[in-house]
Design a protein around this motif. Structure first.
Motif, PDB file in Angstrom:
ATOM      1  N   ILE A  39     -22.713  29.382  35.136  1.00 12.63           N
ATOM      2  CA  ILE A  39     -22.872  27.971  34.762  1.00 12.63           C
ATOM      3  C   ILE A  39     -22.397  27.758  33.333  1.00 12.63           C
ATOM      4  N   VAL A  40     -22.812  28.645  32.419  1.00 11.81           N
ATOM      5  CA  VAL A  40     -22.418  28.508  31.017  1.00 11.81           C
ATOM      6  C   VAL A  40     -20.913  28.645  30.868  1.00 11.81           C
ATOM      7  N   TYR A  41     -20.303  29.648  31.558  1.00 16.49           N
ATOM      8  CA  TYR A  41     -18.862  29.866  31.412  1.00 16.49           C
ATOM      9  C   TYR A  41     -18.068  28.703  32.006  1.00 16.49           C
ATOM     10  N   ALA A  42     -18.550  28.137  33.124  1.00 15.29           N
ATOM     11  CA  ALA A  42     -17.870  26.973  33.701  1.00 15.29           C
ATOM     12  C   ALA A  42     -17.961  25.784  32.747  1.00 15.29           C
ATOM     13  N   ALA A  43     -19.143  25.588  32.151  1.00 15.99           N
ATOM     14  CA  ALA A  43     -19.303  24.500  31.180  1.00 15.99           C
ATOM     15  C   ALA A  43     -18.404  24.712  29.969  1.00 15.99           C
ATOM     16  N   MET A  44     -18.280  25.979  29.500  1.00 13.37           N
ATOM     17  CA  MET A  44     -17.387  26.280  28.381  1.00 13.37           C
ATOM     18  C   MET A  44     -15.960  25.862  28.720  1.00 13.37           C
ATOM     19  N   THR A  45     -15.539  26.163  29.928  1.00 15.65           N
ATOM     20  CA  THR A  45     -14.156  25.883  30.319  1.00 15.65           C
ATOM     21  C   THR A  45     -13.838  24.396  30.236  1.00 15.65           C
ATOM     22  N   ILE A  46     -14.694  23.538  30.830  1.00 14.61           N
ATOM     23  CA  ILE A  46     -14.376  22.101  30.849  1.00 14.61           C
ATOM     24  C   ILE A  46     -14.595  21.474  29.478  1.00 14.61           C
ATOM     25  N   ILE A  47     -15.605  21.931  28.720  1.00 16.09           N
ATOM     26  CA  ILE A  47     -15.842  21.371  27.381  1.00 16.09           C
ATOM     27  C   ILE A  47     -14.660  21.682  26.471  1.00 16.09           C
ATOM     28  N   VAL A 163     -23.415  21.617  34.677  1.00 11.99           N
ATOM     29  CA  VAL A 163     -22.138  21.659  33.959  1.00 11.99           C
ATOM     30  C   VAL A 163     -21.769  20.269  33.466  1.00 11.99           C
ATOM     31  N   PHE A 164     -21.916  19.271  34.344  1.00  8.13           N
ATOM     32  CA  PHE A 164     -21.615  17.883  33.950  1.00  8.13           C
ATOM     33  C   PHE A 164     -22.521  17.454  32.801  1.00  8.13           C
ATOM     34  N   ALA A 166     -24.020  19.373  30.591  1.00 12.53           N
ATOM     35  CA  ALA A 166     -23.673  20.117  29.376  1.00 12.53           C
ATOM     36  C   ALA A 166     -22.515  19.452  28.645  1.00 12.53           C
ATOM     37  N   ASP A 167     -21.485  19.021  29.381  1.00 13.28           N
ATOM     38  CA  ASP A 167     -20.365  18.336  28.728  1.00 13.28           C
ATOM     39  C   ASP A 167     -20.815  17.028  28.102  1.00 13.28           C
ATOM     40  N   TYR A 168     -21.727  16.315  28.778  1.00 12.05           N
ATOM     41  CA  TYR A 168     -22.234  15.052  28.220  1.00 12.05           C
ATOM     42  C   TYR A 168     -22.993  15.313  26.926  1.00 12.05           C
ATOM     43  N   GLN A 169     -23.841  16.359  26.895  1.00 11.96           N
ATOM     44  CA  GLN A 169     -24.608  16.643  25.674  1.00 11.96           C
ATOM     45  C   GLN A 169     -23.690  17.102  24.550  1.00 11.96           C
ATOM     46  N   ASN A 170     -22.624  17.836  24.864  1.00 15.04           N
ATOM     47  CA  ASN A 170     -21.710  18.273  23.817  1.00 15.04           C
ATOM     48  C   ASN A 170     -21.094  17.087  23.087  1.00 15.04           C
ATOM     49  N   GLN A 171     -20.860  16.001  23.822  1.00 15.97           N
ATOM     50  CA  GLN A 171     -20.243  14.816  23.222  1.00 15.97           C
ATOM     51  C   GLN A 171     -21.260  13.874  22.601  1.00 15.97           C
ATOM     52  N   ASN A 172     -22.501  13.835  23.153  1.00 10.70           N
ATOM     53  CA  ASN A 172     -23.458  12.809  22.741  1.00 10.70           C
ATOM     54  C   ASN A 172     -24.731  13.344  22.110  1.00 10.70           C
ATOM     55  N   GLY A 173     -24.890  14.668  22.017  1.00 11.98           N
ATOM     56  CA  GLY A 173     -26.043  15.233  21.348  1.00 11.98           C
ATOM     57  C   GLY A 173     -27.272  15.311  22.236  1.00 11.98           C
ATOM     58  N   TYR A 174     -28.303  16.004  21.723  1.00 10.13           N
ATOM     59  CA  TYR A 174     -29.526  16.270  22.477  1.00 10.13           C
ATOM     60  C   TYR A 174     -30.217  14.971  22.880  1.00 10.13           C
ATOM     61  N   ARG A 206     -15.357  11.564  31.581  1.00  8.92           N
ATOM     62  CA  ARG A 206     -16.392  11.740  32.605  1.00  8.92           C
ATOM     63  C   ARG A 206     -15.751  12.025  33.968  1.00  8.92           C
ATOM     64  N   THR A 207     -14.652  11.314  34.281  1.00 15.41           N
ATOM     65  CA  THR A 207     -14.005  11.507  35.575  1.00 15.41           C
ATOM     66  C   THR A 207     -13.376  12.893  35.671  1.00 15.41           C
ATOM     67  N   ARG A 208     -12.702  13.313  34.571  1.00 16.26           N
ATOM     68  CA  ARG A 208     -12.106  14.655  34.578  1.00 16.26           C
ATOM     69  C   ARG A 208     -13.184  15.720  34.768  1.00 16.26           C
ATOM     70  N   THR A 209     -14.310  15.580  34.079  1.00 14.86           N
ATOM     71  CA  THR A 209     -15.399  16.555  34.190  1.00 14.86           C
ATOM     72  C   THR A 209     -16.007  16.529  35.589  1.00 14.86           C
ATOM     73  N   TYR A 210     -16.178  15.328  36.154  1.00 16.09           N
ATOM     74  CA  TYR A 210     -16.760  15.220  37.496  1.00 16.09           C
ATOM     75  C   TYR A 210     -15.858  15.914  38.523  1.00 16.09           C
ATOM     76  N   ASN A 211     -14.551  15.669  38.473  1.00 16.23           N
ATOM     77  CA  ASN A 211     -13.630  16.314  39.410  1.00 16.23           C
ATOM     78  C   ASN A 211     -13.658  17.824  39.256  1.00 16.23           C
ATOM     79  N   PHE A 212     -13.762  18.301  38.007  1.00 15.27           N
ATOM     80  CA  PHE A 212     -13.869  19.735  37.759  1.00 15.27           C
ATOM     81  C   PHE A 212     -15.119  20.287  38.439  1.00 15.27           C
ATOM     82  N   CYS A 213     -16.257  19.588  38.297  1.00 13.45           N
ATOM     83  CA  CYS A 213     -17.523  20.058  38.855  1.00 13.45           C
ATOM     84  C   CYS A 213     -17.505  20.029  40.381  1.00 13.45           C
ATOM     85  N   VAL A 214     -16.893  18.987  40.959  1.00 13.51           N
ATOM     86  CA  VAL A 214     -16.838  18.882  42.417  1.00 13.51           C
ATOM     87  C   VAL A 214     -16.068  20.053  43.019  1.00 13.51           C
TER      88      VAL A 214
END
Length: 674
Positions: A39-47, A163-164, A166-174, A206-214
């Protein structure tokens, strides 16, 4: 993108042990046997795909710099640079120079740090080194595992949804991520990948990240995608030094890589200064080639030997460099005969008179001059050779004016030519108006101010937003003549707009008053009483606040669920209706203000077919209040609905008098009965 409240990299041993335990504990296995690290490595990839390369430096990202593969921002960027420096201080000092190196080492707060272009180039080189990429990989895992931990703590169980998130928090914070989760949960009742995407802005990221997660193939993320991979460095070839003059020289090269060369840097220093005086110049390669012209004016115009290095980086952080032989920049020997030409103004309006003056040096001292005048590079006028060194011209059209003078030494036959600096003839800037797209908006809605201006060259606008006379926002200069702004608090807003152009002309305009009010709120709907009889008049009321303009209210009264009375459009929050039948009553209201509608249902009222004798106020019981009400009717201080006169006429004599009030009072005291 800017990120807030990222996790502190200095964890205690207890917390580290807990996280490692969670990562390996059997209960942390996810659907389809997905592991925590996957999960962490997949999140790293899209972020990282969303944020940038190892060498990325954004000088001004919402008020401070952002760097690296996940966009460490402000003080978080400072802490990452400290980590990289600690791994190889000598290398870091040679790249950064003493001033920037010392600033990073001694600083603890970079929330408003915006580096210069030279500093940004040096930082980009440092974070692209082996030490820089290693530190980024380690820190990225640490930050992103924190995002995943946050998702788990909130109760998200779908690995793709984590994963989705995680990308949202990276951009918008805790805090932003927590609020986003709560909003999705409130809207849909559950949180999955689908509801997270539906509840988001659904923008490009958001759309790019969603397609990646799907389409996740978890088997691709068993190991960190950034712990190995591409290790092949770029190649630098065909290095050429050309155009060596007294002003500097040009260095060019060809670069290639097995993936892609993302940046090429030319590092230059004056030999006597050593590497402490190095200046980094970033160039974007085009068609596999890059070049840079070194101008000694950036080194205080000193003649002598200059050292040049070329660095090339790929997107995986691999790099190569070459060191060139020193280049000796020598002062050019001056001709014995020369001419210069100056203009009387550097900027003017149509109708301005421009005077060019020539001056010769060397030679015999006997000179004649001819002039040619160009507008935007096109020859439009000229003057024949005479001994007069000045020439005037009335500039009637806009454009870039330049004079070329040729001086003749009449004794020796020598000639010399010089060009004047550009004189810009342009219309002055006229700031006509600034207007808002609405006179009033509800809190949370955007306001758009549009500037009307004319004249000048290419116009640039700087916006200052005021709320009740206090400045609340200032923008940088932009080419857009519109500003979109969302007010955070209510008040009376206006703007002051400063306007300039490439000729340094300036103008300003103010205005565009907008009132920002609270959002439309409807609450506390109720009947004026909780009991009535058929034929009684009952008030419905509701409290209304906020909104813009006149309210439009429509009340609907229900008896046992069926609508029995509907009001016209009212401008106030009250409505009086006549009870038409017995039963249980409720009321609903729909309030509209400036295309915003709020509905509310409530209130409880029980209605009987008739009232008992002596129950003057129809509240279901006979007491002193009924006697008082009957007495007020007898004195004509109250009005009695004719359909209810039988209840007030306690003694049955066909009229309401004080005798009825006295009888009702005696019955309520159990001294008499009807």
């Amino acid at each position: 993108m800017k990120k807030y409240n990222l996790r502190n990299r200095r964890f205690t041993a207890v917390i580290l042990a807990l996280i490692l335990a969670l990562a390996s504990f059997p209960c942390m296995a996810f659907a389809e046997s997905v592991t925590y690290d996957q999960i962490v490595y997949a999140a790293m990839t899209i972020i990282i795909e969303n944020e940038g390369y190892y060498s990325t430096v954004v000088r001004n990202d919402n008020g401070a710099l952002s760097i690296g593969i996940i966009g460490w921002h402000a003080t978080n960027a400072l802490n990452l640079l400290k980590d990289i420096i600690a791994r190889n201080p000598t290398q870091a000092l040679s790249i950064l120079g003493a001033d920037l190196y010392n600033e990073i080492v001694t600083s603890s707060y970079w929330e408003s740090k915006i580096p210069t272009s030279a500093e940004a180039s040096a930082i980009s080189v440092l974070i692209s080194t082996t030490e820089g990429t290693e530190a980024q990989n380690e820190s990225a895992y640490e930050y992103i595992s924190g995002y995943v931990d946050h998702a788990i703590a909130l109760g998200i169980t779908d690995p793709a949804a984590m994963v989705f998130f995680a990308d949202y928090q990276n951009q918008n914070g805790y805090t932003g991520a927590s609020n986003f989760y709560s909003s999705v949960l409130s809207s849909y009742g559950y949180v999955t990948l689908g509801t997270l995407y539906s509840g988001s802005s659904q923008n490009t990221r958001r759309t790019r990240t969603y397609n990646f997660c799907v389409n996740l193939n978890w088997s691709l993320y068993t190991n960190s995608p950034y712990s190995g991979g591409d290790s092949e460095a770029p190649e630098i070839s065909n290095v050429v030094i050309s155009n060596l003059t007294s002003d500097g020289y040009t260095v060019s090269c060809e670069v290639e890589d097995n993936t892609a060369v993302t940046a090429v840097y030319f590092a230059v220093y004056y030999l006597s200064d050593g590497e402490s005086g190095i200046i980094w110049y970033e160039q974007t390669p085009e068609n596999g080639a890059a070049s840079h012209t070194v101008n000694i004016s950036e080194f205080n115009g000193r003649y002598g030997e200059y050292c040049t290095f070329i660095y090339a980086f790929d997107e995986a952080g691999n790099y190569a460099y070459v060191e060139l032989n020193t280049v000796n920049v020598a002062e050019e020997e001056k001709d014995s005969f020369s001419v210069t030409v100056s203009s009387s103004i550097s900027i003017g309006e149509p109708g301005s008179t421009v005077r060019w003056s020539a001056a010769s040096s060397g030679g015999s001292g006997s000179y004649e001059y001819s002039f040619e005048l160009y507008i935007d590079g096109v020859l439009i006028d000229k003057r024949a050779q005479i001994d007069y060194a000045d020439w005037s011209y009335t500039a009637s059209v806009t454009g870039e004016y330049q004079a070329v003078v040729t001086a003749y030494d009449t004794a020796t036959g020598q000639t010399a030519t010089a060009e004047s600096k550009i004189t810009d003839i342009c219309n002055p800037i006229t700031a006509e108006s600034v207007a808002a797209d609405a006179e009033a908006v509800a809190l949370g809605q955007s306001v758009t101010w549009t500037v009307e201006a004319s004249g000048g060259g290419t116009l640039y606008y700087q916006y200052n937003v005021y709320n009740n006379g206090e400045i609340v926002y200032s923008s940088s200069y932009t080419s857009s003549n519109s500003l979109h702004y969302k007010a955070r608090t209510g008040g009376v807003y206006s703007v002051v707009v400063n306007i300039t152009d490439e000729h340094s002309q300036a103008a300003s305009v103010s205005g565009g008053t907008v009132t920002v009010v609270a959002a439309l709120t409807v609450e506390n709907i109720a009947f004026s009483s909780d009991y009535a009889v058929v034929g009684a008049d009952v008030d419905c009321t509701v409290d209304i606040s906020g909104g813009i303009g006149v309210y439009s209210c429509i009340f609907t009264v229900y008896c046992d669920g069926e609508a029995v009375a509907v009001s016209e459009e009212l401008e106030q929050g009250s409505f009086t209706f006549t009870v038409s039948e017995s039963g249980e009553y409720t009321v609903g209201v729909s309030v509209t203000s400036d295309e915003t509608t709020v509905t509310l249902t409530g209130g409880e009222l029980t209605a009987d077919e008739t009232a008992q004798r002596g129950d003057a106020n129809c509240d279901g019981k006979v007491n002193a209040a009924d006697a008082r009400y009957a007495l007020r009717i007898a004195a004509k201080l109250e009005y009695c609905n004719p359909a209810l006169e039988y209840a007030v006429d306690a003694n049955g004599d066909g009229k309401t008098t004080s005798a009825d009030a006295r009888l009702i009072l005696r019955v309520s005291a159990k001294l008499e009965s009807f």
